[in-house]
Every structure is written in C-alpha cells, then in structure tokens.
Scaffold this motif. Structure first.
Motif, PDB file in Angstrom:
ATOM      1  N   HIS A 281       9.761 115.403  58.206  1.00  0.00           N
ATOM      2  CA  HIS A 281       9.887 115.810  56.808  1.00  0.00           C
ATOM      3  C   HIS A 281       8.688 115.399  55.953  1.00  0.00           C
ATOM      4  O   HIS A 281       8.647 115.686  54.752  1.00  0.00           O
ATOM      5  N   THR A 334       5.462 108.158  43.742  1.00  0.00           N
ATOM      6  CA  THR A 334       5.372 109.516  44.289  1.00  0.00           C
ATOM      7  C   THR A 334       5.758 109.526  45.759  1.00  0.00           C
ATOM      8  O   THR A 334       6.460 110.426  46.238  1.00  0.00           O
ATOM      9  N   PHE A 337       9.656 109.301  46.049  1.00  0.00           N
ATOM     10  CA  PHE A 337      10.542 110.355  45.550  1.00  0.00           C
ATOM     11  C   PHE A 337      10.093 111.780  45.886  1.00  0.00           C
ATOM     12  O   PHE A 337      10.643 112.744  45.353  1.00  0.00           O
ATOM     13  N   THR A 338       9.101 111.924  46.765  1.00  0.00           N
ATOM     14  CA  THR A 338       8.696 113.250  47.200  1.00  0.00           C
ATOM     15  C   THR A 338       8.691 113.300  48.729  1.00  0.00           C
ATOM     16  O   THR A 338       9.010 112.314  49.382  1.00  0.00           O
ATOM     17  N   SER A 339       8.335 114.430  49.281  1.00  0.00           N
ATOM     18  CA  SER A 339       8.260 114.566  50.738  1.00  0.00           C
ATOM     19  C   SER A 339       7.093 115.489  51.079  1.00  0.00           C
ATOM     20  O   SER A 339       6.354 115.932  50.190  1.00  0.00           O
ATOM     21  N   VAL A 342       2.738 116.136  49.911  1.00  0.00           N
ATOM     22  CA  VAL A 342       2.582 115.417  48.639  1.00  0.00           C
ATOM     23  C   VAL A 342       2.749 113.922  48.874  1.00  0.00           C
ATOM     24  O   VAL A 342       1.952 113.100  48.402  1.00  0.00           O
ATOM     25  N   ALA A 343       3.791 113.546  49.613  1.00  0.00           N
ATOM     26  CA  ALA A 343       4.035 112.136  49.910  1.00  0.00           C
ATOM     27  C   ALA A 343       2.912 111.561  50.771  1.00  0.00           C
ATOM     28  O   ALA A 343       2.483 110.419  50.575  1.00  0.00           O
ATOM     29  N   ALA A 346      -0.214 111.062  48.649  1.00  0.00           N
ATOM     30  CA  ALA A 346       0.007 109.959  47.705  1.00  0.00           C
ATOM     31  C   ALA A 346      -0.204 108.621  48.406  1.00  0.00           C
ATOM     32  O   ALA A 346      -0.811 107.704  47.849  1.00  0.00           O
ATOM     33  N   GLN A 403      10.894 105.631  54.520  1.00  0.00           N
ATOM     34  CA  GLN A 403      10.420 106.010  53.195  1.00  0.00           C
ATOM     35  C   GLN A 403      10.966 105.078  52.121  1.00  0.00           C
ATOM     36  O   GLN A 403      10.232 104.642  51.222  1.00  0.00           O
TER      37      GLN A 403
END
Length: 435
Positions: A281, A334, A337-339, A342-343, A346, A403
């Motif tokens: 993910h 970030t 709280f994202t995947s 983007v994660a 970050a 995560q």
C-alpha cells in the motif's frame, strides 16, 4: 565521563607540534566523518537482509541497531581515557583498526552464519566509531571561531552525509541485489538453502570495507595532524570546579534528552525505510529497489547540511533548527496519514529536515560552558546511545503496524522543535561565559 576537549580554551595547534593548516586538518577529519557515516548506514540495508535470513520480527530487527548504539554508552568513557593516554592521532588510528577488526568479524559471522556473532561484531564496529566520535566532534567545534562552530560542524557533517548517501547504493547492490530476499517480492518465503546463500552475500562488502579502513588508518598514522595545545584539553582546577555545576546550564540539561529524541527519530526512519516503502500500500518495491530510494533520503541530509552551514553564517543556529524541526514534523504527519508514493516521498524528505539537527543540537548544548565544556561534550556524545531506543519503534510496529509506529518519530520532532524555540536559550550564567 568523556572529556574530549575544552571548547572555551585556546584552540590553536600546539606550537611544538606539526605545522599543518586548519583546512588540511578539517579535510582529514572529513574523511573520518565520511567513513563512519558510510559504515553506519550500511546497517539500513543490512537489517532487512538479516530480517529475512534469520526470520526476525521487527522488534528483533531493531534490537540489532540497539546493540549498535549501546556501544556509544559503554565505549564513550574508555574512549576518552584512551585519548588522554595516547593522544588524538593514535586514537584515530586505533578507532579505525577496531572498526576494521569488526568488519572482518562480520565476514566470519556471514560465513557461519550466526546471529549472535553478527551482534558482537556490530558492537565492535560501533565501539571504534565511538572512539572517532569522541575525538572528532569536539575537535571540529574548537578548531575555529566559537561563533561559527555550528556552521563548521554542519559542514564537516555534510561529508558524513556523503557517506550515508552512498552506503545504501553500495548495500543495495552488494547485499540486497545479490540475495534472493533482496530481489524477491515482500510475500516470498525463503527456503533454508536460500537463507544460507543469502547470508554469504555479506562477505564481499564487509571485506572491502575492512580493506578501506586499514588503508585510511595507515594514511592517518603518517599524516602530520597538529596536536591541540595543552590548554585546550586541561581541566579547570579542582577547587574552582567545586563552585561550578553543569545543571545550571539549561541548554545542556535539555540538550541531552533532545539529542536522544533526535537519534531515535533519525535511526527509526532509516532502519525501517526499506521495509516501509516495500509494503504493497506504499510503493510495493523489492528491498533492492527500496534500498536505492534510501540513497535519496541520505542525499537530502547531505544537501541540507551544506545549505544549513551557509544559512547559519547569517542566522542564529536555534532559529534555523526551529524551521527544520517544524518541516520534519509536517512531513512525518504526512507519512502517518497518507499512503502510496506520497507517504514514500514524505519519508524521503525527512532526511533534508533532519540534516542539521545533530551538529546544531550538539553545539547549542555546549555553547558557553567554559571550563565545563569537557564534561558537557562527553555527555552529548554519550547521548548518541539514545539510538538504542529504536527497539521501542520496533515494538510499536509489531503491535500497531509499521506506519503507525512513525507516530513516535513525530513526537521526537516536537521535542526538537521545543528545544529550538525555548530549551536552547542560554541561562544567565551561560550567556556570561559565551565567547
């Protein structure tokens, strides 16, 4: 406790010693910063490799790194005593020799293979690095003007980051790229024969590391490194010392736990990076590919230190630290709280914001300590052992998910931000002694 150097004392080289420019000395020290950064970050590719070879949990995997940083606590005092006994130059050569011995021991551990021997040899390598750290960090801080100590240490630490940037590519190619676990998908289960073959992939890289360390030790042994004058390493008179207390210096007292928090953040991100971005993910990469992206994280630290060194020529170190800590907090939120990519990006970006933290926290903590600088520097070096607490993030990862474990990193960024905004302000007595 360790007593590296007195930064408030005259930092000129001993007139009776070799005549070598400060620039040449800093260049030599920069090579040491490069090597210990390189060897430390090989662990970032070694740990996912060992996790597969020995079928380890996240807790067991991060415990390997804890053993590495425990060496900073136990080897710090003996290192300071050794420096006092044989001098800085011989201590640097000795530290490199200890590291080479540990690297050769890793060849043995991979040949057996043995999880226990691996832990022991990583402890040996880290003990050698501790000896270099105890000598080199305070030396750089006092070799020039006190006002530019943070800038100077950031500049030399940039060479450390150059080593950390190249190490993941080295490890990804020679360790992960030459193993079944490194080139397989995350759900691949290895057979006993494949695990044994994978263990042997560590032999070549650590043999090469040992050779380079021995060559560097030989070069330093013959280099006319100037000795620090006696005044720079002498302690304050015992009677005068009784009226002084480290605990009156808020920046040092709060700097120690801040350094622990920073090390926990940096080591946690680096050690779990490969496993994190390999998840379906997030980026769904093989460990080999993830190791290549890790190079970007450490590359960001190198760029950040060069930029930070220049910025600190014009702005206060604590203000720059506050900006970088705030940036680190934003990118870690970030990550939480994202995947997807983007994660991943970050987490890569946090390297840029972590870049100046170690040298800046270190110099802010010992600023204005005067005759107490020896003991203050020693405490800050011992605080590096805070990296051993990385197993706490391993526990969180096993219980709540990888995560979610980065929430601990975000808390560490808050601690650093608070130190920059408030904790690093010198107390009245500290301000009086600042040069």
């Amino acid at each position: 406790m360790p007593a590296p150097v007195n930064a408030a004392a005259v930092s000129r080289a001993d007139p009776s010693g070799p005549k070598v420019s400060t620039r040449a000395s800093l260049s030599l020290l920069a090579s040491l910063f490069f090597m210990w950064g390189f060897i430390t970050v090989i662990n970032n590719t070694l740990l996912p490799h060992l996790r597969s070879v020995f079928d380890l949990s996240y807790t067991q995997t991060t415990l390997i790194e804890s053993v590495w940083f425990i060496a900073y606590f136990f080897a710090s005092i003996p290192s300071a005593k050794l420096i006092e006994r044989i001098g800085y130059q011989k201590s640097l050569v000795t530290g490199l020799g200890i590291m080479a011995l540990g690297a050769l021991g890793m060849v043995l551990a991979a040949s057996i293979p043995s999880y226990g021997v691996t832990l022991v040899m990583l402890f040996v390598i880290a003990s050698g690095i501790t000896l270099l750290q105890v000598a080199a960090n305070p030396y750089v801080a006092v070799i020039g003007s006190p006002e530019t100590a943070s800038s100077r240490l950031n500049l030399v630490q940039a060479m450390n980051s150059a080593g950390t940037m190249l190490a993941p590519a080295f490890g990804a190619y020679l360790i992960l790229g030459r193993s079944v676990s490194g080139t397989a998908t995350a759900d691949r289960v290895l057979t006993p024969a494949e695990r044994l073959a994978d263990a042997h992939s560590v032999v070549l890289p650590y043999l090469l590391v040992a050779i380079v360390l021995l060559v560097l030790a030989a070069v330093i042994a013959r280099f006319p490194l100037p000795a620090i004058g006696q005044n720079a390493t002498s302690r304050v008179d015992k009677e005068a010392r009784k009226s002084l207390s480290l605990w009156e210096h808020r920046a040092l007292v709060l700097g120690i736990p801040t350094m622990v928090a920073y090390l926990l953040a940096e080591i946690g991100v680096a050690n779990l990076f490969v496993n994190f971005v390999s998840q379906p993910h997030i980026a769904n990469l093989t460990h080999e590919k993830a190791g290549q992206y890790l190079t970007l994280l450490w590359g960001g630290m190198m760029v950040g230190r060069f930029v930070g060194s220049a910025i600190m020529q014009k702005f206060r170190a604590e203000d720059v630290l506050a900006v970088f800590a705030a940036g680190a907090l934003i990118v870690m939120l970030t990550v939480l709280f994202t995947s997807g990519h983007v994660a991943m990006w970050a987490l890569i970006l946090v390297g840029l914001f972590h870049s100046i933290m170690f040298p800046t926290i270190f110099t802010l903590a010992i600023r204005g300590l005067g005759p107490l600088t020896e003991e203050g520097s020693g405490l800050m070096i011992m605080a590096i052992a805070g990296g051993a607490l990385v197993f706490v993030q391993g526990l969180l990862a096993d219980r709540f998910g990888l995560q979610a474990s980065f929430a601990l990193t975000a808390v560490c960024e808050v601690v650093t931000l608070a130190y920059a905004l408030w904790g690093a302000k010198p107390s009245a007595i500290q301000a009086d002694r600042a040069v």
